[in-house]
Design a protein around this motif. Structure first.
Motif, mmCIF file in Angstrom:
data_model
loop_
_atom_site.group_PDB
_atom_site.id
_atom_site.type_symbol
_atom_site.label_atom_id
_atom_site.label_comp_id
_atom_site.label_asym_id
_atom_site.label_seq_id
_atom_site.Cartn_x
_atom_site.Cartn_y
_atom_site.Cartn_z
ATOM 1 N N HIS A 109 1.301 -0.897 0.004
ATOM 2 C CA HIS A 109 -0.309 -0.793 0.230
ATOM 3 C C HIS A 109 1.153 1.277 0.003
ATOM 4 O O HIS A 109 0.246 2.348 0.560
ATOM 5 C CB HIS A 109 -0.970 -0.335 1.155
ATOM 6 C CG HIS A 109 -1.861 -0.177 1.029
ATOM 7 N ND1 HIS A 109 -2.906 -1.243 2.238
ATOM 8 C CD2 HIS A 109 -2.574 -1.292 0.385
ATOM 9 C CE1 HIS A 109 -3.348 -2.676 1.764
ATOM 10 N NE2 HIS A 109 -2.722 -2.247 0.677
ATOM 11 N N LEU A 110 2.126 1.167 -0.208
ATOM 12 C CA LEU A 110 3.376 2.399 -0.370
ATOM 13 C C LEU A 110 3.851 2.324 -1.874
ATOM 14 O O LEU A 110 4.731 1.715 -1.652
ATOM 15 C CB LEU A 110 3.919 2.792 0.786
ATOM 16 C CG LEU A 110 4.904 3.576 0.914
ATOM 17 C CD1 LEU A 110 4.134 5.160 0.907
ATOM 18 C CD2 LEU A 110 4.871 3.937 2.346
ATOM 19 N N LEU A 146 12.884 11.350 -2.894
ATOM 20 C CA LEU A 146 12.003 10.497 -2.461
ATOM 21 C C LEU A 146 10.962 10.783 -2.402
ATOM 22 O O LEU A 146 10.256 11.271 -1.662
ATOM 23 C CB LEU A 146 12.806 10.008 -0.756
ATOM 24 C CG LEU A 146 11.596 8.874 -0.823
ATOM 25 C CD1 LEU A 146 12.089 7.834 -1.072
ATOM 26 C CD2 LEU A 146 12.327 7.839 0.736
ATOM 27 N N THR A 147 9.711 9.974 -2.915
ATOM 28 C CA THR A 147 8.479 9.844 -3.274
ATOM 29 C C THR A 147 8.110 8.729 -2.494
ATOM 30 O O THR A 147 8.051 7.696 -3.218
ATOM 31 C CB THR A 147 7.666 10.129 -5.101
ATOM 32 O OG1 THR A 147 9.166 11.080 -5.168
ATOM 33 C CG2 THR A 147 7.007 10.736 -5.199
ATOM 34 N N LEU A 148 7.054 9.324 -2.222
ATOM 35 C CA LEU A 148 5.955 8.004 -1.295
ATOM 36 C C LEU A 148 4.853 8.038 -1.435
ATOM 37 O O LEU A 148 4.170 9.405 -1.123
ATOM 38 C CB LEU A 148 6.425 8.091 0.886
ATOM 39 C CG LEU A 148 7.727 8.058 0.983
ATOM 40 C CD1 LEU A 148 7.527 8.005 2.362
ATOM 41 C CD2 LEU A 148 8.038 6.886 0.240
ATOM 42 N N ALA A 149 4.101 7.571 -1.855
ATOM 43 C CA ALA A 149 2.880 7.506 -2.631
ATOM 44 C C ALA A 149 1.586 6.664 -1.892
ATOM 45 O O ALA A 149 2.218 5.735 -2.238
ATOM 46 C CB ALA A 149 2.795 7.685 -3.868
ATOM 47 N N ILE A 150 1.292 6.560 -1.023
ATOM 48 C CA ILE A 150 0.315 6.053 -0.439
ATOM 49 C C ILE A 150 -1.142 5.476 -1.185
ATOM 50 O O ILE A 150 -1.262 5.998 -2.509
ATOM 51 C CB ILE A 150 -1.008 6.538 1.093
ATOM 52 C CG1 ILE A 150 0.204 6.939 2.126
ATOM 53 C CG2 ILE A 150 -1.397 5.158 0.661
ATOM 54 C CD1 ILE A 150 -0.442 7.341 2.855
ATOM 55 N N ASN A 151 -0.920 4.107 -1.716
ATOM 56 C CA ASN A 151 -1.732 3.491 -3.007
ATOM 57 C C ASN A 151 -2.939 2.309 -1.857
ATOM 58 O O ASN A 151 -2.801 1.869 -2.573
ATOM 59 C CB ASN A 151 -0.655 2.377 -3.705
ATOM 60 C CG ASN A 151 -1.773 2.165 -4.948
ATOM 61 O OD1 ASN A 151 -2.437 2.974 -4.588
ATOM 62 N ND2 ASN A 151 -0.783 1.111 -5.579
#
Length: 261
Positions: free
Chosen positions: A12-13, A22-27
């Motif tokens: 989920h990330l 650094l790109t963090l995107a909750i998925n």
């Protein structure tokens, strides 16, 4: 150092490291990107590792919608291990607060509860016109978390902070901008946030970190406030008002708090 969020990605990330950003995107679109215990800790770990990794010069985080209700109910029913501030949501908030490198947040859609609280610990925050914010703790029989009682007053001023915290009403990007919660409203909010992150990544990291440290000279006070609010928050979790709020949510009705006044 290899970032575990990239080497062993979470379901989920989404994580990506490019040109020092650094790109963090909750998925987790099926749950409107709601957060839960394991995911809180995973994001916190990603931020902690990014703070130590020489290849990371800043973090650009796509956004989320708050706490997963089912996970939250399971969490509060478990025996408390350690101190209140060791719970997964508070661990994430303290990791965000301690991050020595720039933290940029881009908000689309709903940002509720901790989805707003974490913004208070970011350095730059952007939203588009789809963003809808809410700090719902009072309406759930709870109290502020993550040093929001301190930081929101600093950013918005007392009266605006009181309105957002006490009424628990939803508000749009324009009101968030007026309250100092976001820097600007952008049509391409992800693209703009990434551009800002890349701009910062091209600057001297030592100067960036020192400047941020000077602006956040009261960091230990903020961390202490997170812990202090966590104690009160966890007390409120056991309150009859919280029980009524949960029952009303499950029964799809308005809560009746008049019986407790």
């Amino acid at each position: 150092m290899t970032l575990s969020c990239i080497q062993q990605p979470h379901q989920h990330l989404n994580a990506n490291l490019e040109n020092g950003v650094l790109t963090l995107a909750i998925n987790r679109p099926e749950a409107k990107n709601a957060l839960y215990g394991e995911l809180y800790l995973w994001i916190a770990k990603a931020l902690d590792e990014a703070d130590q990794d020489r290849d990371v010069r800043g973090a650009d985080a796509d956004f989320s919608a708050g706490n997963d209700m089912k996970d939250f109910m399971a969490f509060i029913q478990q025996p408390l291990e350690g101190k209140e501030g060791d719970g997964p949501p508070f661990v994430l908030l303290k990791s965000a607060a301690r991050l020595s490198k720039p933290l940029i947040c881009a908000v689309r859609g709903v940002a509720i509860g901790i989805g707003v609280t974490v913004l208070l610990h970011a350095d730059l925050v952007y939203a588009d016109n789809t963003a809808l914010f809410q700090i719902p703790f009072v309406s759930l029989g709870l109290s502020p978390e993550g040093a929001s009682s301190k930081l929101l007053i600093q950013q918005a001023g007392y009266h605006k902070a009181a309105e957002l915290l006490l009424t628990a009403q939803k508000f749009n990007s324009e009101k968030a901008l007026n309250a100092g919660l976001i820097n600007s409203i952008e049509d391409d909010v992800y693209g703009h946030a990434l551009h800002q992150a890349q701009t910062l990544a091209a600057l001297p990291l030592a100067s960036i970190k020192q400047t941020k440290a000077l602006m956040k000279h009261n960091l230990e006070e903020i961390i202490q406030c997170v812990d202090d609010e966590a104690v009160i928050f966890m007390q409120r979790v056991k309150s009859p008002e919280m029980a009524e709020a949960v029952a009303a949510f499950m029964q799809k009705r308005k809560p009746n708090f008049s019986q407790f006044n």
